[in-house]
Scaffold this motif. Structure first.
Motif, PDB file in Angstrom:
ATOM      1  N   SER A  80       0.839  -1.205   0.000  1.00  0.00           N
ATOM      2  CA  SER A  80       0.000   0.000   0.000  1.00  0.00           C
ATOM      3  C   SER A  80       0.874   1.256   0.000  1.00  0.00           C
ATOM      4  CB  SER A  80      -0.924  -0.013   1.217  1.00  0.00           C
ATOM      5  OG  SER A  80      -1.613   1.219   1.332  1.00  0.00           O
ATOM      6  N   ASN A  81       1.951   1.228   0.792  1.00  0.00           N
ATOM      7  CA  ASN A  81       2.863   2.381   0.854  1.00  0.00           C
ATOM      8  C   ASN A  81       3.516   2.648  -0.500  1.00  0.00           C
ATOM      9  OD1 ASN A  81       2.458   3.243   3.461  1.00  0.00           O
ATOM     10  ND2 ASN A  81       4.155   2.072   4.325  1.00  0.00           N
ATOM     11  N   ILE A  82       3.870   1.569  -1.204  1.00  0.00           N
ATOM     12  CA  ILE A  82       4.482   1.740  -2.531  1.00  0.00           C
ATOM     13  C   ILE A  82       3.489   2.430  -3.474  1.00  0.00           C
ATOM     14  CG2 ILE A  82       5.320   0.515  -4.580  1.00  0.00           C
ATOM     15  CD1 ILE A  82       6.554  -1.564  -2.638  1.00  0.00           C
ATOM     16  N   LYS A  83       2.244   1.997  -3.464  1.00  0.00           N
ATOM     17  CA  LYS A  83       1.226   2.616  -4.329  1.00  0.00           C
ATOM     18  C   LYS A  83       0.966   4.066  -3.931  1.00  0.00           C
ATOM     19  CE  LYS A  83      -1.158  -1.576  -5.833  1.00  0.00           C
ATOM     20  NZ  LYS A  83      -0.561  -1.447  -7.186  1.00  0.00           N
ATOM     21  N   LEU A  84       1.016   4.350  -2.628  1.00  0.00           N
ATOM     22  CA  LEU A  84       0.789   5.721  -2.152  1.00  0.00           C
ATOM     23  C   LEU A  84       1.818   6.701  -2.692  1.00  0.00           C
ATOM     24  CD1 LEU A  84      -0.203   5.242   1.611  1.00  0.00           C
ATOM     25  CD2 LEU A  84      -1.625   6.252  -0.201  1.00  0.00           C
ATOM     26  N   LEU A  85       2.989   6.202  -3.065  1.00  0.00           N
ATOM     27  CA  LEU A  85       4.040   7.080  -3.577  1.00  0.00           C
ATOM     28  C   LEU A  85       3.647   7.742  -4.900  1.00  0.00           C
ATOM     29  CD1 LEU A  85       7.157   4.935  -2.622  1.00  0.00           C
ATOM     30  CD2 LEU A  85       6.603   7.208  -1.740  1.00  0.00           C
ATOM     31  N   ASN A  86       2.608   7.233  -5.543  1.00  0.00           N
ATOM     32  CA  ASN A  86       2.084   7.878  -6.756  1.00  0.00           C
ATOM     33  C   ASN A  86       1.311   9.153  -6.444  1.00  0.00           C
ATOM     34  OD1 ASN A  86       2.765   6.684  -9.261  1.00  0.00           O
ATOM     35  ND2 ASN A  86       1.574   4.859  -8.726  1.00  0.00           N
ATOM     36  N   ASP A  87       0.919   9.284  -5.178  1.00  0.00           N
ATOM     37  CA  ASP A  87       0.082  10.406  -4.747  1.00  0.00           C
ATOM     38  C   ASP A  87       0.960  11.613  -4.400  1.00  0.00           C
ATOM     39  OD1 ASP A  87      -1.620  12.173  -3.438  1.00  0.00           O
ATOM     40  OD2 ASP A  87      -2.706  10.592  -2.376  1.00  0.00           O
ATOM     41  N   SER A  88       0.635  12.760  -4.947  1.00  0.00           N
ATOM     42  CA  SER A  88       1.429  13.966  -4.687  1.00  0.00           C
ATOM     43  C   SER A  88       1.354  14.424  -3.242  1.00  0.00           C
ATOM     44  CB  SER A  88       0.974  15.105  -5.607  1.00  0.00           C
ATOM     45  OG  SER A  88      -0.379  15.430  -5.337  1.00  0.00           O
ATOM     46  N   ASN A  89       0.472  13.810  -2.483  1.00  0.00           N
ATOM     47  CA  ASN A  89       0.327  14.142  -1.063  1.00  0.00           C
ATOM     48  C   ASN A  89       1.091  13.154  -0.170  1.00  0.00           C
ATOM     49  OD1 ASN A  89      -0.743  16.197   0.433  1.00  0.00           O
ATOM     50  ND2 ASN A  89      -2.621  15.125   0.950  1.00  0.00           N
ATOM     51  N   THR A  90       1.945  12.353  -0.786  1.00  0.00           N
ATOM     52  CA  THR A  90       2.738  11.351  -0.058  1.00  0.00           C
ATOM     53  C   THR A  90       4.202  11.762  -0.026  1.00  0.00           C
ATOM     54  OG1 THR A  90       1.246   9.555  -0.701  1.00  0.00           O
ATOM     55  CG2 THR A  90       3.460   8.925  -0.008  1.00  0.00           C
ATOM     56  N   PHE A  91       4.805  11.608   1.150  1.00  0.00           N
ATOM     57  CA  PHE A  91       6.206  11.987   1.352  1.00  0.00           C
ATOM     58  C   PHE A  91       6.946  10.853   2.045  1.00  0.00           C
ATOM     59  CE2 PHE A  91       3.539  15.696   1.215  1.00  0.00           C
ATOM     60  CZ  PHE A  91       4.179  16.494   0.287  1.00  0.00           C
ATOM     61  N   THR A  92       8.250  10.876   1.896  1.00  0.00           N
ATOM     62  CA  THR A  92       9.044   9.806   2.490  1.00  0.00           C
ATOM     63  C   THR A  92       9.886  10.326   3.644  1.00  0.00           C
ATOM     64  OG1 THR A  92      10.887  10.145   0.953  1.00  0.00           O
ATOM     65  CG2 THR A  92       9.202   8.561   0.307  1.00  0.00           C
ATOM     66  N   ILE A  93      10.202   9.425   4.555  1.00  0.00           N
ATOM     67  CA  ILE A  93      11.216   9.614   5.595  1.00  0.00           C
ATOM     68  C   ILE A  93      12.238   8.512   5.336  1.00  0.00           C
ATOM     69  CG2 ILE A  93      11.725   9.678   8.057  1.00  0.00           C
ATOM     70  CD1 ILE A  93       9.868  11.923   7.166  1.00  0.00           C
ATOM     71  N   THR A  94      13.496   8.885   5.207  1.00  0.00           N
ATOM     72  CA  THR A  94      14.484   7.938   4.691  1.00  0.00           C
ATOM     73  C   THR A  94      15.650   7.753   5.652  1.00  0.00           C
ATOM     74  OG1 THR A  94      13.945   8.618   2.439  1.00  0.00           O
ATOM     75  CG2 THR A  94      16.037   7.477   2.741  1.00  0.00           C
ATOM     76  N   THR A  95      16.078   6.498   5.744  1.00  0.00           N
ATOM     77  CA  THR A  95      17.363   6.195   6.360  1.00  0.00           C
ATOM     78  C   THR A  95      18.141   5.332   5.385  1.00  0.00           C
ATOM     79  OG1 THR A  95      18.477   5.485   8.390  1.00  0.00           O
ATOM     80  CG2 THR A  95      16.745   4.044   7.563  1.00  0.00           C
ATOM     81  N   GLY A  96      19.448   5.333   5.503  1.00  0.00           N
ATOM     82  CA  GLY A  96      20.286   4.509   4.636  1.00  0.00           C
ATOM     83  C   GLY A  96      21.280   3.731   5.462  1.00  0.00           C
ATOM     84  N   HIS A  97      21.694   2.606   4.921  1.00  0.00           N
ATOM     85  CA  HIS A  97      22.680   1.815   5.660  1.00  0.00           C
ATOM     86  C   HIS A  97      23.388   0.862   4.719  1.00  0.00           C
ATOM     87  CE1 HIS A  97      24.464   0.613   9.435  1.00  0.00           C
ATOM     88  NE2 HIS A  97      24.280  -0.649   9.138  1.00  0.00           N
ATOM     89  N   GLN A  98      24.616   0.539   5.083  1.00  0.00           N
ATOM     90  CA  GLN A  98      25.393  -0.428   4.319  1.00  0.00           C
ATOM     91  C   GLN A  98      24.755  -1.811   4.393  1.00  0.00           C
ATOM     92  OE1 GLN A  98      28.955   0.589   6.679  1.00  0.00           O
ATOM     93  NE2 GLN A  98      30.029   0.852   4.749  1.00  0.00           N
ATOM     94  N   LEU A  99      25.183  -2.685   3.492  1.00  0.00           N
ATOM     95  CA  LEU A  99      24.630  -4.047   3.448  1.00  0.00           C
ATOM     96  C   LEU A  99      25.426  -4.961   4.377  1.00  0.00           C
ATOM     97  CD1 LEU A  99      23.881  -4.498  -0.367  1.00  0.00           C
ATOM     98  CD2 LEU A  99      22.614  -3.243   1.366  1.00  0.00           C
ATOM     99  N   ASN A 100      25.484  -4.584   5.646  1.00  0.00           N
ATOM    100  CA  ASN A 100      26.236  -5.384   6.621  1.00  0.00           C
ATOM    101  C   ASN A 100      25.687  -6.804   6.697  1.00  0.00           C
ATOM    102  OD1 ASN A 100      26.367  -2.437   7.549  1.00  0.00           O
ATOM    103  ND2 ASN A 100      27.997  -3.385   8.731  1.00  0.00           N
ATOM    104  N   LEU A 101      26.593  -7.749   6.790  1.00  0.00           N
ATOM    105  CA  LEU A 101      26.196  -9.143   6.891  1.00  0.00           C
ATOM    106  C   LEU A 101      25.282  -9.361   8.091  1.00  0.00           C
ATOM    107  CD1 LEU A 101      26.565 -11.986   5.698  1.00  0.00           C
ATOM    108  CD2 LEU A 101      28.524 -12.273   7.218  1.00  0.00           C
ATOM    109  N   PHE A 102      24.123  -9.931   7.846  1.00  0.00           N
ATOM    110  CA  PHE A 102      23.101 -10.218   8.863  1.00  0.00           C
ATOM    111  C   PHE A 102      22.773  -8.976   9.691  1.00  0.00           C
ATOM    112  CE2 PHE A 102      21.286 -13.454  12.027  1.00  0.00           C
ATOM    113  CZ  PHE A 102      20.213 -13.732  11.195  1.00  0.00           C
ATOM    114  N   SER A 103      22.773  -7.824   9.035  1.00  0.00           N
ATOM    115  CA  SER A 103      22.409  -6.487   9.551  1.00  0.00           C
ATOM    116  C   SER A 103      23.543  -5.791  10.291  1.00  0.00           C
ATOM    117  CB  SER A 103      21.164  -6.530  10.447  1.00  0.00           C
ATOM    118  OG  SER A 103      21.473  -6.902  11.770  1.00  0.00           O
TER     119      SER A 103
END
Length: 530
Positions: A80-103
């Motif tokens: 549902s969240n992925i589909k909501l991204l089509n809506d101009s009233n939808t915004f993201t909050i983002t974090t990023g991280h390396q692909l550490n083994l098993f997190s």
């Protein structure tokens, strides 16, 4: 013991830049757009909405995400969240991280939890808007030595293989041998079997590190609606072509970031820009692009282009261009309707170098939020601390300071000779006065005598401290043992331990136990009693 009494600024584990940022020191205010608060996030919404117009970017983003999720069992909330991204009233909050083994270390979880919890707070505050938590996988990184291991109960488990290109494309072949060793260490039991199954399904059932990490993050956080993005993608990079072209032709990022780092020279500079902040990538190659005498060369490779050739390559194959640490944040903000980036202290520090660059290329600079930090403790450890008369402030202090402070408390008499030193200083003041009125050559001898006697008192103080440490060694050992349990290697637990260590005891309830107490806009170190 209160469980939330340590501010980040007083914990002793954050840099002067981060402390100044959290204190909103005027010296740093020109390096960020808005300080994180619900009121400022409302202003950020309006600015981002104005500058992220048109449906094309959203449609491309949704299309890419749907393809990436086509082979994964995503929750209804995530889809549902992925589909909501089509809506101009939808915004993201983002974090990023390396692909550490098993997190990798625990703070991987805290980053994502902070992100999810902030979207929840924003939805309550602004119910007419939609907010989607994004985990940006650092699939284009190449520093394999930083991610090829994790710690479990003080033991390092390392994946020994070779990696040359972007780590997201790295084959997971060979991890079955690694798994056998780790599985033996886990032992048996319901939760141990769950961890083994999670590792197998993530890493042994997927052919590359990006797919494995997506599966793992989705298994842990999918039910909360987390959307996981791999931006190592030709369609997304096509959107970014104008900015790559600007970088190749004019090196704008270098010029603006150098100006900024000069202004930040009183702080530790987290990253320094290259003349061109792009890599050339193929499956087994990730090397810097260098401009020499009008020719674009790929470092450590026999690949080079004229200006027209590299621009043609960019138009036809944008996936061969990879942003480095300076350009990646811009890439993120160009392709996402993003309001806020959530990261650790080091990440926020390098983002603070980038605001003038964003302004130059006319992209909205996001709000920067320091992720939640936490210390996990058992009820038994809290009980031990209480019996030993320890506060959380005590336990967060350096071990040498803690031992000295507790020795002084346990001693039947004062080990501090400050009063004696003060009395001695007063005696020598009188001698100095006599020297000034008689033979001034006597002054040097008086100063030397004063220094000798002060040094004598300091030596007696050290000997007395040492004797008292021996006398109270049993109690002091219990204190240091407890601190070492909570702060392995005298470092933050969240930077050392892997989530599996705690999952072994608390199972699938672990994530929920972490979600509830962590408040994204609170800058207090949370002590979570499990």
């Amino acid at each position: 013991m209160p469980t939330d009494c340590i501010s980040y600024q007083n914990s002793g584990y954050f840099s002067s830049m981060m402390n100044d940022y959290l204190n909103q020191n005027p010296n740093l205010q020109s390096f960020y757009n808005r300080f994180p608060s619900l009121e400022n996030l409302e202003k950020q919404i309006l600015e981002k909405q104005e500058n992220f117009k048109g449906n094309a970017k959203r449609e491309i983003l949704v299309s890419v995400l749907e393809k990436q999720y086509s082979k994964i069992n995503a929750s209804a909330t995530t889809l549902s969240n992925i589909k909501l991204l089509n809506d101009s009233n939808t915004f993201t909050i983002t974090t990023g991280h390396q692909l550490n083994l098993f997190s990798g270390p625990l703070y991987f979880l805290y980053k994502i939890i902070t992100t999810i919890n902030l979207t929840k707070e924003l939805k309550i505050k602004f119910p007419s808007r939609n907010f989607v938590p994004i985990y940006w996988m650092a699939t284009e990184d190449h520093d394999f030595e930083e991610i090829n291991y994790f710690n479990f109960k003080g033991q390092k488990f390392r994946w020994n293989t070779e990696s040359f290109g972007p780590v997201g494309r790295l084959s997971t072949e060979g991890l079955d041998d690694f798994f056998e060793v780790f599985a033996q260490e886990l032992g048996s039991g319901k939760n141990a079997e769950s961890i083994k199954k999670l590792f197998q399904e993530s890493y042994l059932n997927h052919s590359n590190l990006a797919d494995a990490t997506r599966f793992l993050a989705n298994a842990l956080f999918g039910k909360y609606g987390l959307v996981i993005l791999d931006a190592d993608n030709a369609e997304l990079k096509r959107t970014f072509i104008p900015y790559i072209k600007e970088e190749l032709l004019h090196q704008t990022s270098y010029k603006k970031v150098v100006e900024t780092t000069e202004k930040l020279k009183n702080y530790f500079i987290q990253v320094n820009p290259r003349k061109i902040n792009l890599f050339f990538v193929e499956d087994n190659l990730r090397e810097r692009i260098i401009l020499e005498n009008g020719i674009y060369k790929v470092n450590n490779a026999k690949i080079e282009f004229s200006e027209s050739e590299i621009l043609e390559l960019l138009e036809n194959h944008p996936e061969k261009f990879s942003p480095n640490v300076i350009m990646r944040p811009l890439y993120q903000e160009v392709i996402l309707p993003n309001l806020c980036y959530i990261g650790g202290g080091g990440e926020i520090a390098y983002w603070l170098e980038l605001k003038s660059f964003f302004e130059e290329v006319k992209v909205t600079f996001p709000i920067l939020l320091l992720r939640n930090s936490a210390l996990l403790a058992t009820a038994k450890q809290v009980s031990k601390a209480d019996k030993l008369g320890l506060t959380w402030k005590d336990l967060f202090s350096k071990q040498s300071d803690l031992v000295n402070a507790k020795t002084a408390q346990l001693s039947e008499f004062s080990i501090d000779f400050s009063i004696q030193k003060e009395h001695l200083n007063k005696q020598f003041e009188a001698l100095f006065e006599i020297s000034n009125h008689t033979d001034k050559s006597f002054l040097g001898a008086v100063k030397a005598q004063e220094a000798k006697q002060i040094k004598g008192l300091e030596n007696l103080e050290k000997r007395l401290m040492k004797a008292q440490k021996r006398k109270h060694s049993e109690t002091l050992e219990r204190i240091t043992d407890l601190q070492n349990e909570l702060f392995p290697n005298q470092s933050l637990q969240e930077r050392q331990a892997n989530f599996s260590e705690f999952y072994l005891d608390y199972g699938s309830d672990l994530i929920e136990k972490l979600m509830l107490p962590l408040k994204p806009l609170d800058t207090t170190f949370q002590v979570i009693v499990l």
